[in-house]
Design a protein around this motif. Structure first.
Motif, mmCIF file in Angstrom:
data_model
loop_
_atom_site.group_PDB
_atom_site.id
_atom_site.type_symbol
_atom_site.label_atom_id
_atom_site.label_comp_id
_atom_site.label_asym_id
_atom_site.label_seq_id
_atom_site.Cartn_x
_atom_site.Cartn_y
_atom_site.Cartn_z
ATOM 1 N N UNK A 1 -4.241 0.233 11.339
ATOM 2 C CA UNK A 1 -3.098 -0.391 12.015
ATOM 3 C C UNK A 1 -1.970 -0.960 11.124
ATOM 4 N N UNK A 2 -2.765 -1.457 9.878
ATOM 5 C CA UNK A 2 -1.518 -2.083 8.956
ATOM 6 C C UNK A 2 -0.587 -1.122 8.347
ATOM 7 N N UNK A 3 -1.409 0.055 8.058
ATOM 8 C CA UNK A 3 -0.475 1.185 7.291
ATOM 9 C C UNK A 3 -1.377 2.644 7.168
ATOM 10 N N UNK A 4 -0.846 3.389 8.161
ATOM 11 C CA UNK A 4 -1.455 4.592 8.592
ATOM 12 C C UNK A 4 -1.145 5.526 7.258
ATOM 13 N N UNK A 5 -0.171 5.549 6.717
ATOM 14 C CA UNK A 5 0.198 6.523 5.549
ATOM 15 C C UNK A 5 -0.739 6.173 4.300
#
Lengths: 304, 313
Positions: free
Chosen positions: B190-194
């Motif tokens: 959710x916070x940072x997929x990459x």
């Protein structure tokens, strides 16, 4: 009726629903193209247009044509005003963040629907057509008003295209679409452009509704179908592309009308199974799969 | 220490729900039983939306899968209540897996629209098979079909207790899930997929797993609804029932374990109260949605967590 006459009738009915759909969906497409906002309340703007047309025709005396022309002016203005207000009070404050915007327009959908129900009641409200003319075509009589709807839609879509491509205001909109920060740096009031685009999108839905309401009647729940069909059109046509939207509206409007008219004639035995509901199920799944596998739409080019 | 504090808070909430049973009037016993079932549904929604960041507009499909698996299992295939309560979550999970395999190829706005369209197709399918589902009119399960181990589930107390049992299991599993390593990966998505992808986690499998868990919750809630309240109708598969868990979760606080219960409780009684005062309860739903995204996007518990209660899971 001969097969040729049935075909012509289906074609005309398809054109009528395609024109109205093209108008409604072009509003959705304009808003998505320029603002990147998915407006779930778009169907309610359509419904408001229809209800206002009834209100005007109900309270203005005289020949139906006068009330109708008045409605054609008043409905998009009022609905556009509500939309501009919603944009300034809600969407702008959310900074057009996609997920928050969708949730907010869902909220707006409920508020507008309830507003229409509370003010105008749960009954279907009829609006008289501005003129009563029956044209004798080969083998059947056809409403002249429906042909006028097609013509009006063509004129409005052409004007929209001219505004977007050949006027200063269109240039400003396109500049905002391409890069809103650069547009702002060049002194364009992006907030005002957004409010105007949102109002225009809603106004297009309202005009479409005024045109169809003498054929269909106004009702507070009538927004759902145009919303889903417009979504389908915008997805099939490629998100945000006006030309794709018109082509897809023709395709979907035709299929939507021609199949129910034609199928019982061609395949009388299958009528019991191939109901309009099944057609809707298949159409919905096809649209969902297009969005999964070809997000740029059937007619769009793939780019970042 | 923090772990224990959170654990005891959740146990205290469960104890309070159990202790409330003898204190509530029959009317409120029915309401709170329904709220607990809907809270299980919203908890499932929260696992996808609140923790993994998947904003679905089609969860009614998973709820309806459980609802109809249970309802039609009982009315058409002679399933007992116990079997129906197992069939529900299985159906919810399977449908979520099928939808997820396709819909998770998209993200963001496209994901919302694809899930909305799949759910719409599901709703129309219920209407199409009107001969078996009875469409809007719905299937009404009679008392004889709603027995579990000799106990009549249509009675107020057994109904409350079964809803409570389901809710308690769902809450503790939810708590364990979000504190497990996999729960942390969900939040990372959710916070940072990459960045999570760079750390070696496959976003597709993580999201699919979260969506299936979410579907199992929704299916379990659907089956419980069918068995406990005896009604299985098309309106429960409509788009409204996709918006409701979103509303509960946003109100209570997305990404908090107790948020769905709090949101369901407040919203249920707000609507209940509003519909006794005016007929315009939809207006309340719309206004709450708009006000929440504008002024309290983190919901009640999310805001509390920000302002001091950092340990709230």
């Amino acid at each position: 009726m001969s097969l040729g006459s049935i075909f012509l009738l289906a074609l005309l009915e398809g054109l009528v629903s395609a024109s109205v759909l093209a108008l409604t969906a072009s509003g959705l497409s304009l808003v998505f193209g320029i603002m990147r906002v998915v407006n779930v309340a778009h169907g309610e703007f359509f419904m408001l247009g229809a209800v206002i047309a009834w209100f005007v025709s109900h309270w203005v005396g005289g020949p139906p044509a006068v009330a109708f022309v008045l409605a054609l002016g008043v409905a998009p203005l009022v609905v556009g005003g509500i939309a501009a207000l919603a944009d300034t009070l809600v969407l702008k404050r959310l900074n057009y963040e996609p997920e928050a915007t969708i949730v907010a327009t869902i909220g707006l959908l409920y508020i507008l629907q309830q507003g229409a129900l509370s003010l105008f009641g749960p009954n279907a409200l009829p609006v008289p057509a501005p003129f009563d003319l029956r044209l004798q075509l080969i083998g059947f009589g056809y409403s002249g008003y429906k042909l006028a709807v097609i013509a009006a839609a063509v004129v409005i879509l052409l004007s929209l295209w001219l505004i977007l491509t050949h006027t200063r205001i269109g240039l400003v909109m396109r500049a905002t679409q391409i890069d809103r920060n650069t547009a702002r740096a060049f002194g364009i009031n992006v907030d005002r452009v957004y409010a105007m685009v949102f109002a225009m999108g809603a106004g297009l839905a309202a005009i479409a509704a005024v045109l169809i309401v003498p054929i269909q009647q106004a009702h507070y729940l009538m927004g759902a179908d145009p919303l889903l069909l417009s979504f389908s059109v915008v997805i099939i046509g490629g998100l945000g592309s006006l030309r794709g939207t018109v082509v897809a509206a023709l395709l979907i409007g035709m299929v939507d009308q021609v199949i129910p008219i034609f199928l019982p004639v061609v395949l009388p035995d299958y009528g019991a199974y191939f109901t309009p509901t099944l057609a809707k199920i298949l159409a919905t799944l096809v649209v969902a799969l297009v969005l999964v596998f070809r997000p740029q739409g059937l007619f769009g080019k793939r780019h970042a | 220490m923090r772990d224990m504090k959170a654990f005891f808070l959740h146990l205290a909430v469960l104890a309070a729900l159990l202790a409330a049973l003898p204190l509530l009037s029959a009317y409120h016993v029915t309401n709170v039983a329904k709220i607990m079932v809907l809270a299980v549904y919203a908890m499932g929604y929260n696992i996808a939306f609140g923790y993994t960041g998947l904003l679905s507009l089609g969860h009614a499909l998973f709820f309806a899968a459980g609802l109809y698996a249970a309802g039609m299992g009982i009315s058409q295939f002679g399933l007992g209540s116990a079997g129906a309560l197992v069939a529900g979550p299985v159906a919810g999970g399977l449908i979520a897996a099928a939808v997820g395999l396709l819909a998770l190829r998209t993200a963001g706005v496209a994901f919302m629209i694809v899930t909305l369209m799949f759910a719409q197709a599901g709703y129309l399918t219920v209407l199409y098979f009107v001969r078996y589902t009875r469409g809007d009119e719905g299937i009404v399960l009679d008392r004889a079909a709603r027995m579990l181990g000799g106990v009549d589930l249509s009675g107020d107390t057994p109904r409350y207790l079964l809803a409570f049992a389901l809710f308690a299991v769902a809450l503790l599993v939810n708590l364990a899930l979000v504190r497990s390593p996999f729960g942390r990966v969900m939040i990372a998505m959710r916070e940072n997929e990459a960045r999570s992808r760079m750390l070696g986690y496959n976003p597709y499998t993580v999201k699919l797993t979260a969506l299936v868990v979410s579907g199992v919750y929704a299916g379990a809630a659907g089956a419980a609804y069918a068995v406990l309240f005896g009604y299985v109708g098309a309106s429960l598969a409509s788009v409204q029932y996709s918006i409701l868990p979103l509303l509960y979760v946003l109100l209570g606080g997305a990404g908090t374990v107790l948020g769905p219960l709090l949101g369901a409780l407040l919203m249920f009684y707000l609507i209940d109260y509003a519909s006794s005062a005016t007929s315009a309860y939809q207006f309340i739903v719309g206004a709450v949605l708009v006000v929440l995204v504008l002024f309290a996007p983190k919901g009640i518990l999310g805001t509390l967590r920000e302002r001091g209660l950092r340990w709230l899971p």
